[in-house]
Design an enzyme around this catalytic site. Sequence first.
Site, short mmCIF file in Angstrom:
data_model
loop_
_atom_site.label_atom_id
_atom_site.label_comp_id
_atom_site.label_asym_id
_atom_site.label_seq_id
_atom_site.Cartn_x
_atom_site.Cartn_y
_atom_site.Cartn_z
CD GLU A 88 -0.04 19.43 -8.09
OE1 GLU A 88 0.40 18.63 -6.39
OE2 GLU A 88 0.56 20.38 -8.49
CB SER A 89 -5.82 16.03 -4.16
OG SER A 89 -6.02 15.65 -2.90
CB CYS A 99 -7.05 21.01 -6.56
SG CYS A 99 -5.66 21.20 -6.32
CB SER A 148 -0.45 -0.03 1.38
OG SER A 148 -1.90 0.77 0.97
CG HIS A 205 -4.37 -1.81 -1.12
ND1 HIS A 205 -3.30 -1.04 -0.01
CD2 HIS A 205 -5.10 -2.59 -1.13
CE1 HIS A 205 -4.49 -2.48 0.87
NE2 HIS A 205 -4.57 -3.20 -0.15
#
Length: 437
Positions: A69-70, A90, A62, A75
């Site tokens: 931007e985020s 974003c 993971s 996974h």
Amino acid sequence: MIVEEEEQETLGHHALLELYSCTPSQLNDSGFLERLLLNVASQLKCTVLGQRFHTFEPVGVSGIVLLAESHLSIHTWPEHGYAAVDLFTCGDPQHLSSMPALFQNKLQSSHHDFQIIKRGQPNKASDVGFERVRDRRLADSIELDKPGLNRKKTWLSDGWSENILWSARIKKVIAEEHTCYQDVLILDTHQLGRVLVLDGNIQCSEADEKSYHEMMVHTLMCRAGASNTPKKVLVIGGGDGGCARELLRYPYVTKVDMVDIDRELVELCEKHLPKIFRRPDNQSSLRDDKRFNLIIDDGAEYLKTCEDYYDAIFVDATDPIGPGASLYSHEFYRSTKSRLNPNGALAVQGGSTWYFRDTFRQVYQNLQALFPVVHPLECFSAVYPGGVWSIQIATMGDDPRDVNDKLSRLHDDLDWYSSERHQAAFILPPHAQELLY
Ligand code: SAM
């Protein structure tokens, strides 16, 4: 790929990628996956802030890369040859469609599903708590933590201190050059006209430069002590041309020597800042005035060998770092004094009495150790830290606060200098006065 058909404004885009029949060993190699995600983030023009990857027992990884931007995450199920990847941004979504190919090749997946979901409609979101920058997309594009041009070259930020960042919205990058001495940016902005930025520090804007240049030149030239109207004057630095322009207003000035260290910078200013680098009476270049004489040299070196004497010297230098550092020493001020006529005077840029108190005090003390009279004044600036800047005037004995009304009235048409402002500018608030003792 599913893309919502209706074109509507959105705050972010979520890209979901399912990769099937991948090579199992790669899906269990967290180092490999970390390098892969970092590479994808860079290909998609995202700004990486950090990452964390974890390997499970007996198999599976993971991992997440935190983006300005985020985020970008993965996974994996090596036993099924399957990986779930998602990117939420974003930022600009235009590169997102290349995402499947970037993963598919590296993980050798035989097939995939990919969809992009639009997230967040601004008209449904509340703008509470964002009083000064109401449009959230504007705030995002400022990149609030970094001085310099932002990635999209739409905002310029100047760090006024470790904790204060000032920003201006840009229309166009006019010039971006690296000269032998400094990084030069000339930008057209929405509210300040063209601005000159050297090594990341704003030097002047078309909108407000007259405040600084008029106050620097005319307070010295129109002081009562300048009774033998100054004829020969020297500007050290001043590559934008603003000081020289103001000096050429005086018909009795016969020579303006301007010594700047950086020929390329001066040429860029002449070409791209014609509203500043011009004769006072029209739009033609300073160089068209025969009294203007450009000398390319380090100001400190020039004074060491100079044999001329001047009625007035102006030091319009960059900050005391980089090429401008030599223009702040005790030695340098001593050289300026040695080149002044008996009733000559010196004006130097003196820093901020709020943000750069040490520089202000140091300049004052250096001048005071050499000159019989020193008085700092403050002037407005829209682009220097704090909005108020200082100029320090040193004379051989006369008080520069006294104004020669006859001379100063010649300049009734100026934007910032006037007889009254001449005197008022020297009245420092107590918090600045205390730096003089
Ligand atoms: N008014 C601005 C300020 O206070 O920040 C200064 C503007 S002016 C553009 C600064 C000029 O100083 C530049 O043109 C730069 O090339 C010049 N300069 C820097 N170091 C210098 C040096 N050692 N000798 C001569 N000119 C120098």
